[in-house]
Scaffold this motif. Sequence first.
Motif, mmCIF file in Angstrom:
data_model
loop_
_atom_site.group_PDB
_atom_site.id
_atom_site.type_symbol
_atom_site.label_atom_id
_atom_site.label_comp_id
_atom_site.label_asym_id
_atom_site.label_seq_id
_atom_site.Cartn_x
_atom_site.Cartn_y
_atom_site.Cartn_z
ATOM 1 N N TYR A 123 0.814 -1.215 0.000
ATOM 2 C CA TYR A 123 0.000 0.000 0.000
ATOM 3 C C TYR A 123 0.847 1.266 0.000
ATOM 4 C CZ TYR A 123 -2.710 -3.831 1.919
ATOM 5 O OH TYR A 123 -3.274 -5.061 2.128
ATOM 6 N N MET A 124 2.158 1.152 -0.038
ATOM 7 C CA MET A 124 3.017 2.335 -0.015
ATOM 8 C C MET A 124 2.854 3.109 -1.328
ATOM 9 S SD MET A 124 7.092 2.600 0.827
ATOM 10 C CE MET A 124 6.802 2.137 2.541
ATOM 11 N N ASP A 125 2.769 4.422 -1.242
ATOM 12 C CA ASP A 125 2.500 5.231 -2.419
ATOM 13 C C ASP A 125 3.741 5.348 -3.299
ATOM 14 O OD1 ASP A 125 3.929 7.984 -1.725
ATOM 15 O OD2 ASP A 125 2.925 7.268 0.093
ATOM 16 N N GLU A 126 3.514 5.832 -4.513
ATOM 17 C CA GLU A 126 4.570 5.904 -5.514
ATOM 18 C C GLU A 126 5.705 6.823 -5.105
ATOM 19 O OE1 GLU A 126 5.092 7.650 -10.059
ATOM 20 O OE2 GLU A 126 3.099 7.075 -9.316
ATOM 21 N N THR A 127 5.389 7.967 -4.507
ATOM 22 C CA THR A 127 6.433 8.916 -4.105
ATOM 23 C C THR A 127 7.368 8.316 -3.064
ATOM 24 O OG1 THR A 127 4.899 10.745 -4.543
ATOM 25 C CG2 THR A 127 6.862 11.230 -3.218
ATOM 26 N N ALA A 128 6.795 7.602 -2.083
ATOM 27 C CA ALA A 128 7.623 6.979 -1.045
ATOM 28 C C ALA A 128 8.489 5.869 -1.628
ATOM 29 C CB ALA A 128 6.733 6.436 0.071
ATOM 30 N N ARG A 129 7.940 5.097 -2.555
ATOM 31 C CA ARG A 129 8.730 4.021 -3.164
ATOM 32 C C ARG A 129 9.893 4.595 -3.969
ATOM 33 N NH1 ARG A 129 3.648 2.185 -4.915
ATOM 34 N NH2 ARG A 129 4.293 2.487 -7.097
ATOM 35 N N LYS A 130 9.643 5.675 -4.683
ATOM 36 C CA LYS A 130 10.697 6.297 -5.475
ATOM 37 C C LYS A 130 11.819 6.822 -4.593
ATOM 38 C CE LYS A 130 11.444 9.860 -8.991
ATOM 39 N NZ LYS A 130 10.788 10.921 -9.813
ATOM 40 N N ALA A 131 11.462 7.371 -3.433
ATOM 41 C CA ALA A 131 12.477 7.890 -2.518
ATOM 42 C C ALA A 131 13.273 6.756 -1.878
ATOM 43 C CB ALA A 131 11.824 8.754 -1.450
ATOM 44 N N LEU A 132 12.596 5.660 -1.500
ATOM 45 C CA LEU A 132 13.287 4.547 -0.844
ATOM 46 C C LEU A 132 14.174 3.773 -1.809
ATOM 47 C CD1 LEU A 132 10.408 3.148 1.413
ATOM 48 C CD2 LEU A 132 12.433 4.401 2.156
ATOM 49 N N ARG A 133 13.840 3.803 -3.089
ATOM 50 C CA ARG A 133 14.617 3.048 -4.074
ATOM 51 C C ARG A 133 16.058 3.545 -4.161
ATOM 52 N NH1 ARG A 133 11.713 4.090 -8.533
ATOM 53 N NH2 ARG A 133 10.008 2.792 -7.805
ATOM 54 N N ARG A 134 16.312 4.760 -3.720
ATOM 55 C CA ARG A 134 17.679 5.287 -3.747
ATOM 56 C C ARG A 134 18.574 4.631 -2.700
ATOM 57 N NH1 ARG A 134 15.598 11.519 -3.297
ATOM 58 N NH2 ARG A 134 14.367 11.594 -5.226
ATOM 59 N N HIS A 135 17.980 4.039 -1.679
ATOM 60 C CA HIS A 135 18.763 3.518 -0.556
ATOM 61 C C HIS A 135 18.851 1.998 -0.525
ATOM 62 C CE1 HIS A 135 18.242 7.629 0.587
ATOM 63 N NE2 HIS A 135 16.967 7.478 0.867
ATOM 64 N N GLY A 136 18.077 1.307 -1.358
ATOM 65 C CA GLY A 136 18.132 -0.145 -1.373
ATOM 66 C C GLY A 136 17.078 -0.714 -2.303
ATOM 67 N N GLU A 137 17.154 -2.010 -2.523
ATOM 68 C CA GLU A 137 16.175 -2.687 -3.386
ATOM 69 C C GLU A 137 14.891 -2.944 -2.618
ATOM 70 O OE1 GLU A 137 15.715 -6.878 -5.899
ATOM 71 O OE2 GLU A 137 17.690 -6.204 -5.188
ATOM 72 N N LEU A 138 13.747 -2.626 -3.233
ATOM 73 C CA LEU A 138 12.449 -2.783 -2.581
ATOM 74 C C LEU A 138 11.903 -4.176 -2.829
ATOM 75 C CD1 LEU A 138 10.720 0.629 -3.418
ATOM 76 C CD2 LEU A 138 12.283 0.066 -1.547
ATOM 77 N N VAL A 139 11.386 -4.794 -1.762
ATOM 78 C CA VAL A 139 10.748 -6.108 -1.849
ATOM 79 C C VAL A 139 9.395 -6.005 -1.169
ATOM 80 C CG1 VAL A 139 10.887 -8.543 -1.268
ATOM 81 C CG2 VAL A 139 12.975 -7.282 -1.793
ATOM 82 N N VAL A 140 8.330 -6.265 -1.924
ATOM 83 C CA VAL A 140 6.972 -6.198 -1.383
ATOM 84 C C VAL A 140 6.636 -7.535 -0.738
ATOM 85 C CG1 VAL A 140 4.555 -5.756 -1.904
ATOM 86 C CG2 VAL A 140 6.339 -4.555 -3.176
ATOM 87 N N MET A 141 6.158 -7.497 0.507
ATOM 88 C CA MET A 141 5.846 -8.737 1.221
ATOM 89 C C MET A 141 4.758 -8.472 2.237
ATOM 90 S SD MET A 141 8.375 -11.222 3.416
ATOM 91 C CE MET A 141 8.004 -10.467 4.991
ATOM 92 N N LEU A 142 3.890 -9.473 2.427
ATOM 93 C CA LEU A 142 2.877 -9.404 3.482
ATOM 94 C C LEU A 142 3.241 -10.372 4.605
ATOM 95 C CD1 LEU A 142 -0.522 -9.027 1.551
ATOM 96 C CD2 LEU A 142 0.650 -7.350 2.979
ATOM 97 N N THR A 143 2.999 -11.677 4.402
ATOM 98 C CA THR A 143 3.240 -12.649 5.471
ATOM 99 C C THR A 143 4.166 -13.784 5.070
ATOM 100 O OG1 THR A 143 1.244 -13.870 4.830
ATOM 101 C CG2 THR A 143 1.002 -12.162 6.528
#
Length: 449
Positions: free
Chosen positions: A86-106
Amino acid sequence: MQDKIGRAPKARIVYVGGPDEARAALTMSFAEAGFALVSHEDAARCDIGLIDLRGRRLSSRKAQSIAGVLRKSSPESSILIIIDPYMDETARKALRRHGELVVMLTRPQGLIERCRQVLRLRNVAEEAGERLKSLAGLNRLNEFPPIAAPAAPLRVLIAGEAGPAALAAVNALTPITEQCICVFSAGQALRAVETARFDVAVFLAKRDNDPLMSLVRSLRRHPKHASMPVIFPLNDPDLAADYAKRGAADFMLTDHLAADLGPKVQITARRSRLLKSMRRFLKACEGDGVRDPGSGAFTATFLTEHGARLAARADQSGRKMAMIALKLHMETKEGEAEPGRRALHQAARLINRVTRAEDIAARVGVDTFLVLAPATTEANAEKAALRIQGVLENTVFRSGDDKQLYGVSIDTAVCARPEGLCIEESVALALAALRDKPVAPKTGSLEFR
């Protein structure tokens, strides 16, 4: 939890953020996969840093601070950031600069598979750097191809049924690619990869038993297409667990295609090209005193010099290093001539083909070889030894003089290098284990007529 994975985990992964319940569940899952999950107090000499941001609102500056602390404690570790869908596009774009994003629930199986891929890339890159240092310090004539990622335009394959997801993928990739090929079935995708080269593929599988899943498993076994990354967009992050069991390794959410697919394909393609270049360098480096001209394996001299560097690296990083000792026996029937040198050299060259690019296969005797496996536990080295033994003993070799066919039997011994032991003593330890290993009785013989 570390007792469940023994004293030699495959890797140490530091986990930051998230509640205690999530930490306990991840620790159990990673332990079953052979990894040790530790807290930030034990971040030194870790291989991967996990930052869990699920259910949390965290600024980019705070995430950068956490990633900086992890890199300061373990400069060589890669950073993976776990986010919720549920993270918005702006937050994902900012976090992508610091590491690889992995979407996970459980279900963490998709995350674990991603960690395996990151570790493999790290191991190849480290071995390429260490081998380049060894070649530069040999003071002998040697040859090796350059390590460079070509800046050619991207070529991407999209496979799957027509629909909103396929349209979003096409719209996201068209501006950044030279050629974006779309097909609708696994059969069309197979014909496409057989007739053209692609940097990245995007498979829009509808379910875990989709024919595209069988295709990706076949591609990973094919030497020509194994290095092509395949991205699987998912409607539910927990489906990554089922897809990972069937060979998938890279995932993203279908809802994130429009915003995230373009940047993800660009960085994935660049990493894939760099990985191909490093593997080509590791396979092709040769020269005076580097490769044995007959077998194609590394010489004992290069093993001593480069092995000392690898041993020091293992002690510095805290990673395990395993050794596989091999002895070849050419099988002949009574009254037949002994096989020529060509048959033995063919068997020796096959050892180089079935070992990993980052492994060092050296010839230490007429029919004796030693494989150094950096960042490898003894249990995994035993699996590699069984693979080498199975391939060689089920291959027929031909002598160049009398055209006779020969089989090979192989004795193997595996041992872990004790921390602090020099490379000469480590090699002696592996060869002693091979010498003292009892000979297993043969259950049958093969006829090579």
